[in-house]
Design a protein around this motif. Sequence first.
Motif, PDB file in Angstrom:
ATOM      1  N   PHE A  25       0.823  -1.213   0.000  1.00 61.58           N
ATOM      2  CA  PHE A  25       0.000   0.000   0.000  1.00 61.58           C
ATOM      3  C   PHE A  25       0.856   1.260   0.000  1.00 61.58           C
TER       4      PHE A  25
ATOM      5  N   GLU B 124      -2.115  -6.605  -4.882  1.00 58.95           N
ATOM      6  CA  GLU B 124      -3.482  -7.081  -5.102  1.00 58.95           C
ATOM      7  C   GLU B 124      -4.280  -7.098  -3.805  1.00 58.95           C
ATOM      8  N   GLN B 125      -3.607  -7.387  -2.701  1.00 62.25           N
ATOM      9  CA  GLN B 125      -4.285  -7.421  -1.403  1.00 62.25           C
ATOM     10  C   GLN B 125      -4.914  -6.072  -1.071  1.00 62.25           C
ATOM     11  N   PHE B 126      -4.278  -4.988  -1.524  1.00 63.40           N
ATOM     12  CA  PHE B 126      -4.791  -3.650  -1.230  1.00 63.40           C
ATOM     13  C   PHE B 126      -5.491  -3.017  -2.433  1.00 63.40           C
ATOM     14  N   GLY B 127      -5.839  -3.835  -3.423  1.00 65.45           N
ATOM     15  CA  GLY B 127      -6.656  -3.356  -4.524  1.00 65.45           C
ATOM     16  C   GLY B 127      -5.906  -2.727  -5.671  1.00 65.45           C
ATOM     17  N   SER B 128      -4.593  -2.877  -5.744  1.00 63.29           N
ATOM     18  CA  SER B 128      -3.812  -2.321  -6.848  1.00 63.29           C
ATOM     19  C   SER B 128      -3.507  -3.411  -7.868  1.00 63.29           C
TER      20      SER B 128
ATOM     21  N   ALA C 198     -13.583  -0.224   3.790  1.00 62.98           N
ATOM     22  CA  ALA C 198     -14.014  -1.384   3.005  1.00 62.98           C
ATOM     23  C   ALA C 198     -15.288  -1.037   2.246  1.00 62.98           C
ATOM     24  N   GLU C 199     -15.624  -1.865   1.250  1.00 63.55           N
ATOM     25  CA  GLU C 199     -16.835  -1.619   0.471  1.00 63.55           C
ATOM     26  C   GLU C 199     -18.084  -1.758   1.330  1.00 63.55           C
TER      27      GLU C 199
ATOM     28  N   ILE D 160      -9.831  -1.448   4.598  1.00 65.75           N
ATOM     29  CA  ILE D 160      -8.729  -2.065   3.853  1.00 65.75           C
ATOM     30  C   ILE D 160      -7.401  -1.688   4.488  1.00 65.75           C
TER      31      ILE D 160
END
Length: 356
Positions: free
Chosen positions: A192, A213-217, A284-285, A292
């Motif tokens: 991150f 990927e764990q942090f959405g990148s 988070a969503e 996150i």
Amino acid sequence: MSVRVGEFDRAGSAVRSRVAVLIAAMLLLPGCDASEERDVDTSKPHGAQFGFQTDIATSLVEEGRIAYQQYCVGCHGAAGDGNGEAAIFLDPKPRNFVLANFKFSSTRSGQLPTDADLKRTLRTGLRGSAMPPFNLLSERTLDGLVAYLKTFSPKWTQRRPAAAIPIVEDPFRDAADKSDAIRRGEAVYHGFVTCWSCHPSYVEESKINVYLEQFGSARRAGFRPDLHLAVAKPNSEGQLIYPPDFLRDYVRAGASVDDLYRSIAAGITGTAMPTWIDSIDVPAESADEPPIVSRSDLWAVAYYVRDLIAKRPPLLAEGKFDVRERPTPIYLYGAPPPATAPAEEAEEAPEIELDE
């Protein structure tokens, strides 16, 4: 002239009596209660406080000036511009107090430090530099030095120091085993915050992609070739500086978890190190899920960096270190004018010998 013992005793007794009467008279004056200690306002000259010797009274700033001449002028210079007589031999260079860009503070990057920040640097020094700890100086002397340092730059009269960054609760403080904090810190460091953009990476490329990927990148197809080395970046004065490799280098502003949290959260003024306390809250969503990443993860990064520092060997073996020479400086505001060539010395006229 001889004095008999009896006469000497009587004379001494008379003197003592007069002194006793004088002291008693002074104690009877208003405000002269011997049992009462007077509070001293250290913000005013001593002479103004007590009403005597105003011509030699020293204010807090003046006391700081005297201490500065004794302890600081050799490196930082009489003008506070970092050009003392010893500065030419030092790398990193002494701080320029005229610019008032103080790297290490509890305030956000680019803001003036608090008095407590300046006193902490004076008291503890900066490891890996020529700045020693002045931890034997009194609080009064440290206060005087801080007051005097502020006279070098107009920034101190134009704006006030900002408030210190918020210190969120450390969720790992009471845990005897810090392995969870270290694992989380490794993920946040690489996935991150991407500290390896300047500092070295301490994991392989494939693991960095897992963390991204764990942090959405998105995964990265390639990385810089010197991924496991620190990258020199220009500071605000145009000098290329290396961020520390935590397995090799000193951490100047302190290597405790609290010190590391402060540096990571607040940032380092004048460098590429940003203020992370304002950029690390990603919810988070779903409201039912944990965020996150959050501010408390800065503690995890601090524990991870502290673990790296603890793994540093006392001495690096041969072949495990290199000398990182500082490259040619980058001038952000235009290169200085080239040095003028010295004027050619005129040839001396030949001597003419005259016949006698």
